[in-house]
Design a protein around this motif. Sequence first.
Motif, PDB file in Angstrom:
ATOM      1  N   ALA A  32       0.844  -1.186   0.000  1.00 37.26           N
ATOM      2  CA  ALA A  32       0.000   0.000   0.000  1.00 37.26           C
ATOM      3  C   ALA A  32       0.885   1.243   0.000  1.00 37.26           C
ATOM      4  O   ALA A  32       1.897   1.298   0.687  1.00 37.26           O
ATOM      5  N   ILE A  33       0.502   2.222  -0.795  1.00 34.29           N
ATOM      6  CA  ILE A  33       1.216   3.498  -0.838  1.00 34.29           C
ATOM      7  C   ILE A  33       0.251   4.556  -0.321  1.00 34.29           C
ATOM      8  O   ILE A  33      -0.836   4.741  -0.878  1.00 34.29           O
ATOM      9  N   VAL A  34       0.651   5.215   0.757  1.00 37.14           N
ATOM     10  CA  VAL A  34      -0.189   6.241   1.367  1.00 37.14           C
ATOM     11  C   VAL A  34       0.507   7.580   1.178  1.00 37.14           C
ATOM     12  O   VAL A  34       1.632   7.772   1.625  1.00 37.14           O
ATOM     13  N   ILE A  60      -9.634   0.313   5.797  1.00 36.02           N
ATOM     14  CA  ILE A  60      -9.340  -0.220   4.470  1.00 36.02           C
ATOM     15  C   ILE A  60      -8.461  -1.455   4.596  1.00 36.02           C
ATOM     16  O   ILE A  60      -7.524  -1.476   5.400  1.00 36.02           O
ATOM     17  N   GLN A  61      -8.741  -2.467   3.777  1.00 29.10           N
ATOM     18  CA  GLN A  61      -7.903  -3.672   3.749  1.00 29.10           C
ATOM     19  C   GLN A  61      -6.842  -3.521   2.673  1.00 29.10           C
ATOM     20  O   GLN A  61      -7.164  -3.296   1.507  1.00 29.10           O
ATOM     21  N   ILE A  67      -5.650  -0.497   7.213  1.00 34.06           N
ATOM     22  CA  ILE A  67      -5.312   0.905   7.425  1.00 34.06           C
ATOM     23  C   ILE A  67      -6.566   1.598   7.930  1.00 34.06           C
ATOM     24  O   ILE A  67      -7.637   1.494   7.323  1.00 34.06           O
ATOM     25  N   LEU A  68      -6.421   2.273   9.070  1.00 34.49           N
ATOM     26  CA  LEU A  68      -7.531   2.989   9.679  1.00 34.49           C
ATOM     27  C   LEU A  68      -7.232   4.481   9.624  1.00 34.49           C
ATOM     28  O   LEU A  68      -6.227   4.937  10.165  1.00 34.49           O
ATOM     29  N   VAL A  69      -8.087   5.209   8.936  1.00 38.52           N
ATOM     30  CA  VAL A  69      -7.955   6.664   8.834  1.00 38.52           C
ATOM     31  C   VAL A  69      -9.021   7.263   9.739  1.00 38.52           C
ATOM     32  O   VAL A  69     -10.209   6.971   9.581  1.00 38.52           O
ATOM     33  N   ARG A  70      -8.579   8.081  10.705  1.00 36.38           N
ATOM     34  CA  ARG A  70      -9.521   8.733  11.630  1.00 36.38           C
ATOM     35  C   ARG A  70      -9.534  10.227  11.364  1.00 36.38           C
ATOM     36  O   ARG A  70      -8.509  10.794  10.993  1.00 36.38           O
ATOM     37  N   SER A  92      -5.541  11.040  12.145  1.00 32.48           N
ATOM     38  CA  SER A  92      -4.547   9.979  12.345  1.00 32.48           C
ATOM     39  C   SER A  92      -4.696   8.893  11.298  1.00 32.48           C
ATOM     40  O   SER A  92      -5.755   8.708  10.700  1.00 32.48           O
ATOM     41  N   ILE A  93      -3.592   8.179  11.089  1.00 38.49           N
ATOM     42  CA  ILE A  93      -3.548   7.020  10.197  1.00 38.49           C
ATOM     43  C   ILE A  93      -2.915   5.894  11.002  1.00 38.49           C
ATOM     44  O   ILE A  93      -1.813   6.051  11.523  1.00 38.49           O
ATOM     45  N   GLU A  94      -3.619   4.777  11.138  1.00 37.32           N
ATOM     46  CA  GLU A  94      -3.120   3.652  11.920  1.00 37.32           C
ATOM     47  C   GLU A  94      -3.012   2.417  11.030  1.00 37.32           C
ATOM     48  O   GLU A  94      -3.853   2.196  10.165  1.00 37.32           O
ATOM     49  N   TYR A  95      -2.000   1.620  11.300  1.00 34.54           N
ATOM     50  CA  TYR A  95      -1.801   0.355  10.584  1.00 34.54           C
ATOM     51  C   TYR A  95      -2.091  -0.763  11.569  1.00 34.54           C
ATOM     52  O   TYR A  95      -1.482  -0.841  12.626  1.00 34.54           O
ATOM     53  N   GLU A  96      -3.037  -1.617  11.229  1.00 30.37           N
ATOM     54  CA  GLU A  96      -3.441  -2.700  12.123  1.00 30.37           C
ATOM     55  C   GLU A  96      -2.920  -4.037  11.631  1.00 30.37           C
ATOM     56  O   GLU A  96      -2.766  -4.246  10.465  1.00 30.37           O
TER      57      GLU A  96
END
Length: 96
Positions: A32-34, A60-61, A67-70, A92-96
């Motif tokens: 993934a490219i963010v 998002i998977q 990837i969780l965008v808050r 925030s951007i979190e990687y789960e």
Amino acid sequence: MRKNNKKELKKDFKNHMVESLELPKDLVYRAAIVTVMGNRELLLENYKGILEYEKEYIRIQAKSCRILVRGKNLNISYYTNEEMKITGIIQSIEYE
């Protein structure tokens, strides 16, 4: 040879080939490219699907993680099979 050892050897070989041939890692691994522009816009490439979509968060998977965008007033401006654009106030951007 153990199954884990075979898997590690295969992974090491693939990594070696990518490095040797100077191949783009995002293409080979479909990573993934963010890309974040300020706190108002996010471009995500190489994702698999949208898992949850709310105004306060979007989950998002990707291939190897979620990837969780808050934020606030989040909106998916557009999406294709390859990329999507999220707008709003990104907190925030979190990687789960």
